[in-house]
Design a protein around this motif. Structure first.
Motif, short mmCIF file in Angstrom:
data_model
loop_
_atom_site.label_atom_id
_atom_site.label_comp_id
_atom_site.label_asym_id
_atom_site.label_seq_id
_atom_site.Cartn_x
_atom_site.Cartn_y
_atom_site.Cartn_z
N GLN A 303 0.87 -1.16 0.00
CA GLN A 303 0.00 0.00 0.00
C GLN A 303 0.92 1.23 0.00
OE1 GLN A 303 -3.18 0.26 -0.32
NE2 GLN A 303 -3.51 2.39 0.21
N LEU A 304 0.56 2.23 -0.78
CA LEU A 304 1.40 3.42 -0.92
C LEU A 304 1.72 4.04 0.44
CD1 LEU A 304 2.38 5.53 -3.20
CD2 LEU A 304 0.39 6.86 -2.48
N ASP A 305 2.98 4.38 0.65
CA ASP A 305 3.33 5.16 1.83
C ASP A 305 2.91 6.60 1.59
OD1 ASP A 305 4.59 3.07 3.36
OD2 ASP A 305 6.17 3.10 1.85
N ARG A 306 2.36 7.21 2.62
CA ARG A 306 1.72 8.51 2.41
C ARG A 306 2.74 9.64 2.48
NH1 ARG A 306 -3.99 8.94 5.05
NH2 ARG A 306 -4.64 9.45 2.93
N VAL A 307 3.52 9.72 1.41
CA VAL A 307 4.57 10.73 1.35
C VAL A 307 4.03 11.98 0.64
CG1 VAL A 307 5.57 9.93 -0.85
CG2 VAL A 307 7.01 11.11 0.81
N ARG A 308 4.47 13.11 1.14
CA ARG A 308 4.04 14.39 0.57
C ARG A 308 4.32 14.40 -0.95
NH1 ARG A 308 7.40 18.76 1.04
NH2 ARG A 308 8.35 17.84 2.89
N GLY A 309 3.33 14.78 -1.74
CA GLY A 309 3.50 14.88 -3.18
C GLY A 309 3.04 13.65 -3.95
N ALA A 310 2.59 12.60 -3.23
CA ALA A 310 2.24 11.35 -3.93
C ALA A 310 0.77 10.97 -3.76
CB ALA A 310 3.13 10.21 -3.44
N SER A 311 -0.05 11.88 -3.23
CA SER A 311 -1.43 11.48 -2.90
C SER A 311 -2.22 11.06 -4.13
CB SER A 311 -2.15 12.62 -2.17
OG SER A 311 -2.18 13.77 -2.97
N HIS A 312 -1.85 11.59 -5.30
CA HIS A 312 -2.60 11.23 -6.51
C HIS A 312 -2.36 9.77 -6.94
CE1 HIS A 312 1.32 12.78 -7.59
NE2 HIS A 312 1.23 12.29 -8.81
N PHE A 313 -1.39 9.10 -6.31
CA PHE A 313 -1.15 7.69 -6.64
C PHE A 313 -1.92 6.74 -5.73
CE2 PHE A 313 2.93 9.30 -8.51
CZ PHE A 313 2.83 8.68 -9.75
N GLU A 314 -2.58 7.25 -4.71
CA GLU A 314 -3.16 6.37 -3.69
C GLU A 314 -4.40 5.63 -4.20
OE1 GLU A 314 -3.46 6.45 1.02
OE2 GLU A 314 -4.76 7.95 0.13
N VAL A 315 -4.43 4.34 -3.87
CA VAL A 315 -5.59 3.49 -4.13
C VAL A 315 -6.15 3.12 -2.75
CG1 VAL A 315 -6.36 1.29 -5.12
CG2 VAL A 315 -4.47 2.55 -6.19
N PRO A 316 -7.45 3.30 -2.50
CA PRO A 316 -7.97 2.99 -1.17
C PRO A 316 -7.80 1.50 -0.83
CG PRO A 316 -9.72 3.89 -2.57
CD PRO A 316 -8.48 3.83 -3.40
N VAL A 317 -7.66 1.22 0.47
CA VAL A 317 -7.39 -0.15 0.92
C VAL A 317 -8.52 -1.11 0.52
CG1 VAL A 317 -7.06 -1.59 2.97
CG2 VAL A 317 -5.90 0.61 2.80
N PHE A 318 -9.75 -0.65 0.55
CA PHE A 318 -10.83 -1.59 0.21
C PHE A 318 -10.70 -2.05 -1.24
CE2 PHE A 318 -12.99 2.10 -1.60
CZ PHE A 318 -13.74 1.57 -2.63
N ARG A 319 -10.17 -1.19 -2.12
CA ARG A 319 -9.94 -1.60 -3.50
C ARG A 319 -8.81 -2.62 -3.57
NH1 ARG A 319 -12.34 -1.51 -7.84
NH2 ARG A 319 -10.86 -0.42 -9.19
N GLY A 320 -7.75 -2.34 -2.82
CA GLY A 320 -6.62 -3.27 -2.77
C GLY A 320 -7.08 -4.65 -2.33
N ARG A 321 -7.97 -4.67 -1.34
CA ARG A 321 -8.47 -5.97 -0.84
C ARG A 321 -9.30 -6.68 -1.91
NH1 ARG A 321 -9.82 -3.68 5.02
NH2 ARG A 321 -7.80 -4.17 5.94
N GLU A 322 -10.07 -5.93 -2.66
CA GLU A 322 -10.83 -6.56 -3.75
C GLU A 322 -9.88 -7.18 -4.77
OE1 GLU A 322 -14.61 -3.42 -3.67
OE2 GLU A 322 -13.28 -3.46 -5.42
N PHE A 323 -8.83 -6.42 -5.10
CA PHE A 323 -7.85 -6.97 -6.06
C PHE A 323 -7.25 -8.26 -5.52
CE2 PHE A 323 -6.95 -2.31 -7.31
CZ PHE A 323 -8.00 -2.32 -8.22
#
Ligand SMILES: *Cc1c(COP(=O)(O)O)cnc(C)c1O
Ligand code: SF4
Length: 367
Positions: A303-323
């Protein structure tokens, strides 16, 4: 058995200058270092080489001031031209979105500065510690969790590793050292060999793990000299590469990985779940199958580490679990990576697949 002080003095007597003036590097070594030197380092050139409109640089250019563009030719060849949505391009293309600040996205999302027990040494988990062997990389991934890390303060040459090596020697609970960075394979073979030799002399160590993206983005780094170093040690060597999309694992990269696998090393892949890159079951399944085709074991899906400048890459955890659920249906068990998140202060990477582990700090999204 030499003590810490002997190692320290051996280290400091080495006095290797940064450029190794006069030393003879073989052709292969020159070739990959040239590949790094000639990598694309500015946005207009990247756009022009991919036949993309120069207007795409507007605004995005500001994101390159702190974290410049860096794309080696080998990786560039695997990006589709005239395709702004290309998943390989998305990983390296600066965007105006990086300038947007988002709540919860910080400069040190994984607590690295607190885990630093010696210059260059991060000790978070039992039995293993991470040595920042070199601060630079051969590619700049826009989602990188270490994009704000103060690498300039970390050692990168034999005479600066002494304190970290002494700390490792003094802690016999350590069985494994991870060489990371930045990217440890940015080191010349000579420096890498030095590190391997120094680590092999520490009796309680059993394994060296290399975390590197170079086999993916600059495959010419896998020289015969490197292969010799990897096999020269009594320690078990584990190589963890980092590819996020199946198309990264083609061309000269596939050949390089096959060479690693055929040499008998354990080769694992870690990927990051990234919006616009691999946020579909098809993309993830193909990545896993492609790894297995090459003999590379899928290890982590981060899961993406929440680093400043990268929020547009984040996929919510519930989606990750579906995958993950769908991957388990589609793939043999051994081809399914572990879906994890690095919780600051945690005692291991946190498994995310089960809803029992619901990290409050993470954006869950609503199903
Ligand atoms: C991720 C990480 C490790 C390795 O964790 P594994 O679960 O063994 O892969 C070790 N040290 C640090 C500091 C890490 O960030
Ligand atoms: S190679 Fe790894 S450390 Fe380097 S920029 Fe990419 S994600 Fe970050």
């Amino acid at each position: 058995m030499p003590g810490a002080r002997e190692i320290l003095s051996a280290v400091s007597s080495l006095k290797v200058s940064p450029e190794f003036p006069g030393s003879k590097r073989d052709d292969e070594e020159r070739r990959w270092q040239n590949g790094l030197a000639t990598a694309i380092r500015d946005l207009p050139t990247l756009l022009q080489r991919l036949e993309l409109p120069s207007e795409m640089a507007l605004g995005a250019d500001a994101a390159t001031v702190d974290f410049p563009v860096l794309v080696p030719e080998s990786y560039l060849r695997r990006i589709l031209p005239r395709c702004p949505e290309d998943p390989l391009l998305q990983q390296v293309l600066p965007s105006v979105a990086e300038m947007i600040s988002s709540e919860g996205f910080v400069s040190d999302p994984v607590g690295d500065t607190l885990a630093r027990t010696a210059p260059g040494l991060l000790h978070k988990y039992r039995g293993r510690a991470l040595l920042i062997a070199h601060g630079s990389c051969a590619v700049h991934c826009r989602y990188c969790f270490r994009r704000h890390f103060p690498y300039a303060q970390e050692p990168r040459s034999p005479d600066e590793w002494g304190p970290a090596l002494a700390a490792i020697r003094n802690d016999d609970s350590l069985h494994e050292i991870l060489l990371s960075g930045g990217d440890p394979l940015i080191l010349s073979n000579r420096r890498l060999q030095f590190l391997f030799d120094a680590l092999a002399e520490i009796p309680h160590l059993r394994r060296i793990r290399i975390h590197s993206r170079l086999p993916i983005v600059l495959p010419e780094r896998l020289t015969s000299g490197l292969m010799r170093t990897l096999k020269s040690t009594r320690l078990r060597v584990v190589m963890v590469v980092h590819a996020n999309h199946a198309r990264e694992l083609t061309g000269d990269c596939a050949a390089a990985l096959e060479q690693l696998v055929n040499s008998g090393l354990m080769v694992l892949n870690q990927a990051v779940l990234l919006r616009g890159v691999n946020d579909s079951v098809d993309a993830l399944a193909e990545l896993c199958e492609r790894c297995i085709d090459l003999g590379v074991q899928p290890y982590y899906l981060h899961q993406l580490d929440r680093v400043r400048g990268a929020s547009h890459f984040e996929v919510p955890v519930f989606r990750g679990r579906e995958f993950m659920r769908e991957l388990r249906r589609r793939l043999p068990g051994y081809a399914v990576p572990r879906y994890v998140w690095e919780e600051p202060g945690g005692t291991s990477k946190m498994p995310l697949e089960s809803p029992d582990h619901d990290p409050p700090a993470l954006h869950q999204g609503t199903p």
